[in-house]
Design a protein around this motif. Sequence first.
Motif, PDB file in Angstrom:
ATOM      1  N   LYS A 207       5.464  15.107 -14.828  1.00  0.00           N
ATOM      2  CA  LYS A 207       7.108  15.212 -15.047  1.00  0.00           C
ATOM      3  C   LYS A 207       7.486  16.861 -14.242  1.00  0.00           C
ATOM      4  CE  LYS A 207       6.551  13.166 -19.651  1.00  0.00           C
ATOM      5  NZ  LYS A 207       6.540  13.725 -21.053  1.00  0.00           N
ATOM      6  N   ARG A 208       6.661  17.141 -13.574  1.00  0.00           N
ATOM      7  CA  ARG A 208       6.685  18.704 -13.253  1.00  0.00           C
ATOM      8  C   ARG A 208       7.348  18.240 -11.544  1.00  0.00           C
ATOM      9  NH1 ARG A 208       1.301  20.667 -11.268  1.00  0.00           N
ATOM     10  NH2 ARG A 208       0.858  18.594 -11.092  1.00  0.00           N
ATOM     11  N   TYR A 209       7.730  17.051 -10.871  1.00  0.00           N
ATOM     12  CA  TYR A 209       8.903  16.934  -9.482  1.00  0.00           C
ATOM     13  C   TYR A 209      10.349  17.092 -10.139  1.00  0.00           C
ATOM     14  CZ  TYR A 209       4.552  15.279  -6.896  1.00  0.00           C
ATOM     15  OH  TYR A 209       3.358  15.690  -6.940  1.00  0.00           O
ATOM     16  N   LYS A 210      11.366  18.323  -9.816  1.00  0.00           N
ATOM     17  CA  LYS A 210      12.425  18.162 -10.071  1.00  0.00           C
ATOM     18  C   LYS A 210      13.659  17.531  -8.195  1.00  0.00           C
ATOM     19  CE  LYS A 210      13.404  20.534 -13.942  1.00  0.00           C
ATOM     20  NZ  LYS A 210      13.690  21.918 -14.675  1.00  0.00           N
ATOM     21  N   ILE A 211      14.629  17.356  -8.401  1.00  0.00           N
ATOM     22  CA  ILE A 211      15.137  16.095  -6.987  1.00  0.00           C
ATOM     23  C   ILE A 211      16.715  16.472  -7.684  1.00  0.00           C
ATOM     24  CG2 ILE A 211      16.483  14.632  -5.964  1.00  0.00           C
ATOM     25  CD1 ILE A 211      13.259  12.671  -6.462  1.00  0.00           C
ATOM     26  N   LEU A 212      17.476  17.474  -6.824  1.00  0.00           N
ATOM     27  CA  LEU A 212      18.140  18.173  -6.673  1.00  0.00           C
ATOM     28  C   LEU A 212      18.639  19.002  -8.326  1.00  0.00           C
ATOM     29  CD1 LEU A 212      20.800  15.138  -5.755  1.00  0.00           C
ATOM     30  CD2 LEU A 212      20.361  16.956  -5.006  1.00  0.00           C
ATOM     31  N   GLY A 213      17.631  19.111  -8.367  1.00  0.00           N
ATOM     32  CA  GLY A 213      17.600  20.061 -10.205  1.00  0.00           C
ATOM     33  C   GLY A 213      17.428  18.944 -11.373  1.00  0.00           C
ATOM     34  N   LYS A 214      17.618  17.385 -10.734  1.00  0.00           N
ATOM     35  CA  LYS A 214      16.849  17.328 -12.084  1.00  0.00           C
ATOM     36  C   LYS A 214      15.668  16.210 -11.865  1.00  0.00           C
ATOM     37  CE  LYS A 214      21.551  16.926 -13.671  1.00  0.00           C
ATOM     38  NZ  LYS A 214      22.227  17.529 -14.416  1.00  0.00           N
ATOM     39  N   PRO A 215      14.761  16.253 -13.706  1.00  0.00           N
ATOM     40  CA  PRO A 215      13.783  16.228 -14.102  1.00  0.00           C
ATOM     41  C   PRO A 215      13.447  14.498 -13.118  1.00  0.00           C
ATOM     42  CG  PRO A 215      14.769  15.561 -15.368  1.00  0.00           C
ATOM     43  CD  PRO A 215      15.780  16.363 -14.598  1.00  0.00           C
ATOM     44  N   VAL A 216      12.389  14.118 -12.334  1.00  0.00           N
ATOM     45  CA  VAL A 216      11.496  12.573 -11.985  1.00  0.00           C
ATOM     46  C   VAL A 216      11.328  12.262 -13.208  1.00  0.00           C
ATOM     47  CG1 VAL A 216      10.284  11.434 -10.580  1.00  0.00           C
ATOM     48  CG2 VAL A 216      12.100  13.324  -9.703  1.00  0.00           C
ATOM     49  N   ILE A 217      10.952  11.065 -13.766  1.00  0.00           N
ATOM     50  CA  ILE A 217      10.864  11.196 -15.022  1.00  0.00           C
ATOM     51  C   ILE A 217       9.845   9.725 -14.790  1.00  0.00           C
ATOM     52  CG2 ILE A 217      11.203  10.119 -17.591  1.00  0.00           C
ATOM     53  CD1 ILE A 217      13.835  11.082 -17.097  1.00  0.00           C
TER      54      ILE A 217
END
Length: 646
Positions: free
Chosen positions: A205-215
Amino acid sequence: MKITRKIINKIFTGDNRLSILDKRYLPRWSVVFLDSIFCVISWYLVFFILKETPLIFPETFSFTSQILLILGVNIFFFFLFKTYSGIIRHSTFTDILKLAFSTFLATVSLGLISYLYFGTFGTKLFLNTSLVLLLLISFTFMLFFRIVVKEVYQLLKNTATNSFKKHVAIVGVDDHTISLAKALTTESNLPFRLVGFITENFDSKRYKILGKPVIPLKDNLAEIVEKYEIEGVLIISESLTGKEKNQIVEACLAQNVEIFNVPLLETWNRKEDIKNQIKPIQIEDLLERDPIAIENDSIAKDLEGKRILVTGGAGSIGSEIVRQIAEFNPKLIVILDQAESALHELEIYLDQHYPNLNFIIELANISNMYRLEMLFTKYEFEMVYHAAAYKHVPLIERNPHEAIYVNILGTVNLSVLSVNHNVKRFVMVSTDKAVNPTNVMGASKRAAEMYVQSLQNSKELETKFITTRFGNVLGSNGSVIPHFRKQIAEGGPVTVTHKDIIRYFMTIPEACQLVLQAGTMGVGGEVFVFDMGKPIRILDMAERMIRLSGLEPYEDIEIKITGLRPGEKLYEELLNDTSTSLPTHHPKIMISKVPVAQFDEINQKIKKIIKTATRHKDKEVVILLKDLVPEYKSENSEFEALDFLK
C-alpha cells in the motif's frame, strides 16, 4: 472521514447551503470601498512605523485631511484603471498589473502634489519615505485581498463539489489508467473524485501515483470498498479481457458499487466534454469476445474510390456499414432507405462527423423496380451492400406478404439490376434465422439467399454475389437490449418469452466489420457465416442488466415470463457447426455448406410467391414458401397446420 463528509453535506445542502457560491461576483462598489479602506489602514501603519523615527511629519495639513487627499487620488486612479471591474476570484496577471499601475501612479501623483505645494508655500504635504511605504503597504494589502478571495472561493467550491462527487477508483495501473487519472484530477467539473487505483500487480500500500494510493486487491473487495468509501469503479475495456471485465463487474455488483466504462484516451472525441466519455458500463461491454482483426488493406483495395450503394442504410446495421465504409475513402456512397426520419438523422450525423464524405441520401422502396432502375442508371454503382429487410419475427408472422415484398422482391430487384449494370460485388446481409427457419421472416431470407446463389451459378456473371449470415445484434433497432433498457427505465416488468431461451449475440460494429471482410473474400455464390461466440441465456441477460442499473431483479424490477412468440425458436441454430460449414483464412468467418438449386426452378417459384403476395393471400404465400424452402417448419405459429399438408 465519514463524519467529515456528513458535516460537509449538512453545510452545503438544504437550507444551510452557503449561498456565497451562487454569487456571480463581488459588487463593484464593495471592491472600491475595500480598496479605499486598505489605503486608510496603510496610511495609519505608515504613521505608526515612522512615528518613533527621527523623521518629522509635516503638519501643513491635519492627519484627517491627508487621508482624504490620499483617498481622493487613489479612488481617481481606481476608476481610471478600472481595478474594480474584474471578477476577483478569476483575477489574472492583467488585473494585478492594472492594480500596480494604479497604486504606483497614485503615489507619484501625491508626491507631485506635495512638491507643487512646497514650491508654492515652502512646506511639503508628505514625507517621501512615507509615500514609498504607503505604496508598498497599500499594494500588498490590495493584492493579498484578491489572493485571499480567490483561494477561499476555490476552497469553498472544491469542498462543496467534492462532498457531492462520487468516490471512484480506477482498475489497473498502466499508461492508459494513469492518463485517465490525470484527466480526473485536472478537470474540476467532473462528478468523480479519485480515491486510488485498484490492482493485483502490487502487494504493498506504500505506492502512490499522482498522490493517490495504489490499493492491492487480494480477495476481499468488500474491505477496500468500505475502507476507501468507494462508490464506483472505472475500467478501460480495451485494457482487460472479457473474462476479467466480467469478474470485476460481478464483484462490484455484489458490493453495490457502480461500474463505469471508459474508452482509451486516444479514441476520445475531443469535441465532447470529458464527462461524456465516462459512461455506466453496458451489457454490450461484457461480451467475452476477443477483438476482431480485419484486413484493412484488402478492404481498402475494394472500397477506395468506388461508387457504393447501401440499402437499408438508415437502419442499425446499414448505418454502421456506412460509417465503416466512410473510413476507406469511397468515391460516393448512396444511402437508400424508406425510413424518412432515420435518413434525416443519419444525414445530420454524417454532415457533422464526416464533412469530407461524398454521400447522397435517397428515399426509396426496394420493391419499386422502376425507382431502383433510375438510381442504378444515374449513379453507376460498382458495389452494393444490401442490408434492407423486414426482421421482426412476430410482426412478419402476421404479415407474410410484406416480407415477400421487401425480403424477396426487393432482393430480386437489386440482384437483377446489379447484373444488368455490371456491379462488381453484391453483398447481402442475411440472418441466422434463415437456418432451418421456423417463421416467415427466416424463410423469406432463406428464399432470398437461394435466389442470389442460384443466379450466381446460372451463367458467367461479372457480378459476385456474396451472402453474410449472423445472429442477433446487440443494440440494433428493436432488439432485446434497448427493449429491456426501456422496461427497466419505466420500472418494469422486464418481459422474457421463456426462461430457457438462448441467443447468440454480436455487437453492431463487429457484425459490420465482418460483413466488409467477407465482401472482400468472396468469389461468388458463398454464404459466409460468422463465429458468434457463446450463446447467452436471455433471462441471465435481463437479470444482469437490472443489476447494472443499480437495482435488484425480482425485488426492485419484476421479470415476467410471457411465453414464446409466434415463430420464435427456443434455441438458435449453431452457425459455426463444423458439420455444416467450412473454415476460411479468417478465424471468425466460415462458409456454410448449403445446396444450390437450378436458377430456372428457383426463379419460377419465387415469381409465383411474389404474385400470390400481391393478392394478400398469406396462407398460400406460406404454403409456397414451404415448398421452396423444404426445411421451413413453423413453430408456435398459426401456420403449423400447413406442415401436415405436404
